[in-house]
Design a protein around this motif. Structure first.
Motif, PDB file in Angstrom:
ATOM      1  N   SER A 199       0.777  -1.275  -0.042  1.00  0.00           N
ATOM      2  CA  SER A 199       0.072  -0.136   0.096  1.00  0.00           C
ATOM      3  C   SER A 199       0.843   1.132  -0.006  1.00  0.00           C
ATOM      4  CB  SER A 199      -0.824   0.035   1.247  1.00  0.00           C
ATOM      5  OG  SER A 199      -0.332  -0.074   2.419  1.00  0.00           O
ATOM      6  N   HIS A 200       2.068   1.135   0.108  1.00  0.00           N
ATOM      7  CA  HIS A 200       2.972   2.490   0.087  1.00  0.00           C
ATOM      8  C   HIS A 200       2.879   3.137  -1.362  1.00  0.00           C
ATOM      9  CE1 HIS A 200       6.595   4.825   0.828  1.00  0.00           C
ATOM     10  NE2 HIS A 200       6.299   4.329   2.283  1.00  0.00           N
ATOM     11  N   PRO A 201       2.847   4.319  -1.211  1.00  0.00           N
ATOM     12  CA  PRO A 201       2.845   5.336  -2.426  1.00  0.00           C
ATOM     13  C   PRO A 201       4.026   4.802  -3.198  1.00  0.00           C
ATOM     14  CG  PRO A 201       2.136   6.733  -0.671  1.00  0.00           C
ATOM     15  CD  PRO A 201       2.839   5.380  -0.132  1.00  0.00           C
ATOM     16  N   ASN A 202       5.080   4.640  -2.534  1.00  0.00           N
ATOM     17  CA  ASN A 202       6.423   4.535  -3.339  1.00  0.00           C
ATOM     18  C   ASN A 202       6.327   3.364  -4.229  1.00  0.00           C
ATOM     19  OD1 ASN A 202       7.537   6.901  -2.820  1.00  0.00           O
ATOM     20  ND2 ASN A 202       8.730   6.199  -1.144  1.00  0.00           N
ATOM     21  N   LEU A 203       5.430   2.408  -3.851  1.00  0.00           N
ATOM     22  CA  LEU A 203       5.132   0.978  -4.743  1.00  0.00           C
ATOM     23  C   LEU A 203       4.696   1.379  -6.230  1.00  0.00           C
ATOM     24  CD1 LEU A 203       5.112  -1.987  -5.154  1.00  0.00           C
ATOM     25  CD2 LEU A 203       3.078  -1.872  -4.199  1.00  0.00           C
ATOM     26  N   LEU A 204       3.959   2.503  -6.333  1.00  0.00           N
ATOM     27  CA  LEU A 204       3.452   3.000  -7.516  1.00  0.00           C
ATOM     28  C   LEU A 204       4.518   3.690  -8.156  1.00  0.00           C
ATOM     29  CD1 LEU A 204       0.592   3.087  -8.850  1.00  0.00           C
ATOM     30  CD2 LEU A 204       0.245   5.211  -7.883  1.00  0.00           C
ATOM     31  N   LYS A 205       5.309   4.350  -7.546  1.00  0.00           N
ATOM     32  CA  LYS A 205       6.458   5.120  -8.119  1.00  0.00           C
ATOM     33  C   LYS A 205       7.336   3.904  -8.832  1.00  0.00           C
ATOM     34  CE  LYS A 205       9.534   8.795  -7.200  1.00  0.00           C
ATOM     35  NZ  LYS A 205      10.105   9.751  -6.394  1.00  0.00           N
ATOM     36  N   ARG A 206       7.754   3.210  -8.267  1.00  0.00           N
ATOM     37  CA  ARG A 206       8.675   2.129  -8.727  1.00  0.00           C
ATOM     38  C   ARG A 206       8.190   1.320  -9.829  1.00  0.00           C
ATOM     39  NH1 ARG A 206      12.913   4.410  -6.913  1.00  0.00           N
ATOM     40  NH2 ARG A 206      13.311   4.482  -4.755  1.00  0.00           N
ATOM     41  N   LEU A 207       6.625   0.922  -9.784  1.00  0.00           N
ATOM     42  CA  LEU A 207       6.032   0.201 -10.839  1.00  0.00           C
ATOM     43  C   LEU A 207       6.128   1.218 -12.118  1.00  0.00           C
ATOM     44  CD1 LEU A 207       3.096  -1.055  -8.969  1.00  0.00           C
ATOM     45  CD2 LEU A 207       4.795  -2.605 -10.047  1.00  0.00           C
ATOM     46  N   PHE A 208       5.961   2.352 -12.097  1.00  0.00           N
ATOM     47  CA  PHE A 208       5.989   3.277 -13.275  1.00  0.00           C
ATOM     48  C   PHE A 208       7.500   2.932 -13.609  1.00  0.00           C
ATOM     49  CE2 PHE A 208       1.832   5.360 -12.089  1.00  0.00           C
ATOM     50  CZ  PHE A 208       1.476   5.417 -13.417  1.00  0.00           C
ATOM     51  N   GLU A 209       8.389   3.268 -13.043  1.00  0.00           N
ATOM     52  CA  GLU A 209       9.972   3.215 -13.301  1.00  0.00           C
ATOM     53  C   GLU A 209      10.164   2.023 -14.113  1.00  0.00           C
ATOM     54  OE1 GLU A 209      12.116   3.597 -10.040  1.00  0.00           O
ATOM     55  OE2 GLU A 209      11.891   5.747  -9.616  1.00  0.00           O
ATOM     56  N   GLN A 210       9.371   0.926 -13.807  1.00  0.00           N
ATOM     57  CA  GLN A 210       9.709  -0.314 -14.371  1.00  0.00           C
ATOM     58  C   GLN A 210       8.941  -0.580 -15.747  1.00  0.00           C
ATOM     59  OE1 GLN A 210       8.722  -3.823 -11.821  1.00  0.00           O
ATOM     60  NE2 GLN A 210      10.569  -3.645 -10.756  1.00  0.00           N
ATOM     61  N   GLU A 211       7.618   0.113 -15.972  1.00  0.00           N
ATOM     62  CA  GLU A 211       7.009  -0.082 -17.042  1.00  0.00           C
ATOM     63  C   GLU A 211       7.225   1.197 -18.003  1.00  0.00           C
ATOM     64  OE1 GLU A 211       5.054  -2.105 -17.958  1.00  0.00           O
ATOM     65  OE2 GLU A 211       5.157  -3.505 -16.028  1.00  0.00           O
ATOM     66  N   VAL A 212       7.811   2.335 -17.428  1.00  0.00           N
ATOM     67  CA  VAL A 212       8.017   3.390 -18.340  1.00  0.00           C
ATOM     68  C   VAL A 212       9.361   3.682 -18.450  1.00  0.00           C
ATOM     69  CG1 VAL A 212       7.280   5.794 -18.655  1.00  0.00           C
ATOM     70  CG2 VAL A 212       5.913   4.264 -17.755  1.00  0.00           C
ATOM     71  N   PRO A 213      10.343   3.652 -19.604  1.00  0.00           N
ATOM     72  CA  PRO A 213      11.775   3.792 -19.693  1.00  0.00           C
ATOM     73  C   PRO A 213      12.074   5.406 -19.448  1.00  0.00           C
ATOM     74  CG  PRO A 213      10.910   2.215 -21.592  1.00  0.00           C
ATOM     75  CD  PRO A 213       9.616   2.854 -20.891  1.00  0.00           C
ATOM     76  N   GLU A 214      11.235   6.044 -19.881  1.00  0.00           N
ATOM     77  CA  GLU A 214      11.335   7.372 -20.106  1.00  0.00           C
ATOM     78  C   GLU A 214      11.582   7.823 -18.470  1.00  0.00           C
ATOM     79  OE1 GLU A 214       9.575   6.755 -23.723  1.00  0.00           O
ATOM     80  OE2 GLU A 214       9.283   6.154 -21.612  1.00  0.00           O
ATOM     81  N   ILE A 215      10.995   7.267 -17.511  1.00  0.00           N
ATOM     82  CA  ILE A 215      10.906   7.787 -16.177  1.00  0.00           C
ATOM     83  C   ILE A 215      12.482   6.978 -15.682  1.00  0.00           C
ATOM     84  CG2 ILE A 215       9.951   7.069 -13.782  1.00  0.00           C
ATOM     85  CD1 ILE A 215       7.321   7.225 -15.093  1.00  0.00           C
ATOM     86  N   TYR A 216      12.583   5.763 -16.055  1.00  0.00           N
ATOM     87  CA  TYR A 216      14.067   5.379 -15.492  1.00  0.00           C
ATOM     88  C   TYR A 216      14.924   6.125 -16.100  1.00  0.00           C
ATOM     89  CZ  TYR A 216      17.393   1.596 -14.457  1.00  0.00           C
ATOM     90  OH  TYR A 216      18.415   1.028 -13.788  1.00  0.00           O
ATOM     91  N   ASP A 217      14.923   6.546 -17.111  1.00  0.00           N
ATOM     92  CA  ASP A 217      16.214   7.204 -17.754  1.00  0.00           C
ATOM     93  C   ASP A 217      16.135   8.885 -17.072  1.00  0.00           C
ATOM     94  OD1 ASP A 217      16.886   5.229 -19.358  1.00  0.00           O
ATOM     95  OD2 ASP A 217      15.585   5.690 -20.957  1.00  0.00           O
ATOM     96  N   GLY A 218      14.994   9.246 -16.749  1.00  0.00           N
ATOM     97  CA  GLY A 218      15.284  10.517 -16.014  1.00  0.00           C
ATOM     98  C   GLY A 218      14.416  11.577 -17.048  1.00  0.00           C
ATOM     99  N   ILE A 219      14.006  11.228 -18.279  1.00  0.00           N
ATOM    100  CA  ILE A 219      13.339  12.042 -19.379  1.00  0.00           C
ATOM    101  C   ILE A 219      11.970  12.567 -18.434  1.00  0.00           C
ATOM    102  CG2 ILE A 219      12.517  12.698 -21.190  1.00  0.00           C
ATOM    103  CD1 ILE A 219      14.329  10.357 -22.309  1.00  0.00           C
ATOM    104  N   VAL A 220      11.378  11.638 -18.008  1.00  0.00           N
ATOM    105  CA  VAL A 220      10.191  12.077 -17.403  1.00  0.00           C
ATOM    106  C   VAL A 220      10.109  12.048 -15.778  1.00  0.00           C
ATOM    107  CG1 VAL A 220       7.555  11.341 -16.982  1.00  0.00           C
ATOM    108  CG2 VAL A 220       8.771  11.448 -19.435  1.00  0.00           C
TER     109      VAL A 220
END
Length: 428
Positions: A199-220
């Motif tokens: 239920s932690h909000p950061n779980l959602l953040k890490r899931l987006f980093e896994q699914e969205v390469p632009e977030i992992y690369d720092g563009i978004v």
């Protein structure tokens, strides 16, 4: 035996990941403990292990002295010179005292010490391996559950998922594969302990980093996350590249990226909004899908008043106030929502109150000016005489008399009063 010992050390290093040096140190400490227990030797015992041949030697270290008081710790200078003429008083000599058979107690002691060192080494290895995943996401397998926790197998350790960290109404079955957020890793006396959350909000953040390469690369970049686990969440994103749409990038083609996250979280609704440097625009985006007409801020209170169309008031507030509550968490402002008609009524009431206040102020000023004019026209010296004239009443013997200062004496006044009383008595 030496070859078997070296082979066992190699196997232990491969299976448990424990280096030979750690096991050798544990073995030497175990042999010292076993030797002292079995033979009552003092603390001058050393054990050496040959890592190439696997041979073990036990030495008693003694000091060269003139007079020997304790043969376990000291050696006479004469005996020392027989061994080597270079010895002097104060030198330390090592005598090999390797026993042929330590006995059952000594062997058991050595085994316990070695096992304790091996367990400690395993705990440190596991702790060092999982501490790097703290505040990160991992995938595990549900193994079992009790009244307090659900136990998730993360490989070499079982993590615990408490009821407070579970998604409401989510059912966990054995052998289910789930992704969890590692909130804390502790090295306790019973071994490493890993605490995870769904239920932690950061779980959602890490899931987006896994699914969205632009977030992992720092563009978004994900600026803020507001979440009510299992029901709805809002994510504020921005792009460092003006040619990249942050919201569209997170949604993905045909919503595939965000849908994968929704599926992982068992259907949790997801609102992705664009972050803006303008607080009014940011709050308007945070209240999506409702449309915002106007935003007014109260910086001192850290709140804002949002005006929406009448037909969108319920949409802006959301079910049980959820949309407004998540928008407040996302932006950090206290959000008060009103419809346009309510706002017009409020403004009309405020205008009427301002008019009444202004009229009251004008009346008050007029009264003050009138009083000031009266003060200017009244002769203060005439007031006592006027009051005296008003207080005089007809029939009063004293007041009817032409009493002026200097014309009547006190005796005259008394006689006048007595005659008046006599007349009243005759009339009765």
């Amino acid at each position: 035996m030496s070859k078997e010992m070296l082979h066992a050390l190699d196997e232990l290093e491969k299976e448990k990941g424990i280096s030979k040096e750690v096991v050798i140190d544990a073995l030497e400490a175990a042999l010292v403990s076993a030797y002292k227990r079995n033979y009552g030797q003092a603390q001058n015992v050393e054990v050496q292990f040959d890592p190439k041949k696997g041979n073990i030697h036990v030495y008693a270290v003694k000091e060269v002295v003139d007079v020997v008081y304790d043969s376990r710790l000291e050696v006479d200078i004469k005996d020392a010179l027989e061994l080597n003429k270079a010895y002097e008083i104060g030198d330390m000599i090592r005598f090999e005292v390797t026993p042929k058979n330590f006995g059952r107690i000594a062997a058991q002691t050595a085994k316990q010490v070695i096992m304790q060192r091996v367990r400690e080494a395993e705990r440190n290895i596991i702790y060092n391996e999982y501490i790097q995943y703290e505040n990160d996401i991992m995938q595990g397998i549900v193994e079992r559950q009790d009244n307090r926790y659900i136990y998730v197998n993360l490989g070499k350790i079982e993590a615990v998922l408490s009821k407070q960290e579970q998604i409401p109404n989510e059912v966990y079955h054995p052998h289910d594969r789930i992704k969890v957020y590692v909130t804390k890793v502790e090295n306790t006396s019973k071994g490493p302990q890993v605490f995870v959350s769904r239920s932690h909000p950061n779980l959602l953040k890490r899931l987006f980093e896994q699914e969205v390469p632009e977030i992992y690369d720092g563009i978004v970049e994900i600026i803020s996350v507001a979440r009510e686990a299992g029901d709805r969440a809002k994510v504020a994103v921005t792009s460092r590249d003006p040619n990249v749409d942050p919201v569209g990038t997170c949604v993905g083609p045909k919503g595939q990226r965000v849908q994968a996250i929704v599926n992982e979280l068992k259907g949790e609704n997801m609102d992705i909004v664009e972050w803006s440097e303008d607080p009014a625009a940011y709050i308007a985006n945070a209240l999506n899908p409702a449309k915002v007409v106007d935003v007014t801020f109260n910086e001192e209170a850290g709140s804002c008043l949002v005006v929406v169309p009448d037909y969108q008031l319920s949409l802006a507030i959301g079910k049980r106030g959820q949309n407004a509550r998540l928008a407040a968490k996302l932006t950090g402002y206290k959000v008060d929502i009103k419809s346009e008609s309510d706002m017009e009524d409020t403004q009309a009431v405020d205008s009427e109150l301002e008019t009444l206040a202004a009229q009251h102020t004008e009346d008050y000023v007029a009264d003050v000016e009138e009083i000031r004019d009266m003060e200017n026209t009244i002769d203060i010296e005439q007031i006592p005489q006027e009051l005296e004239d008003q207080m005089r009443q007809p029939g009063d013997p004293v007041m009817d008399a032409d009493y002026e200062e200097g014309e009547l004496s006190s005796e005259d006044v008394e006689e006048e009063i007595e005659s008046a009383e006599e007349r009243d008595a005759k009339n009765e």
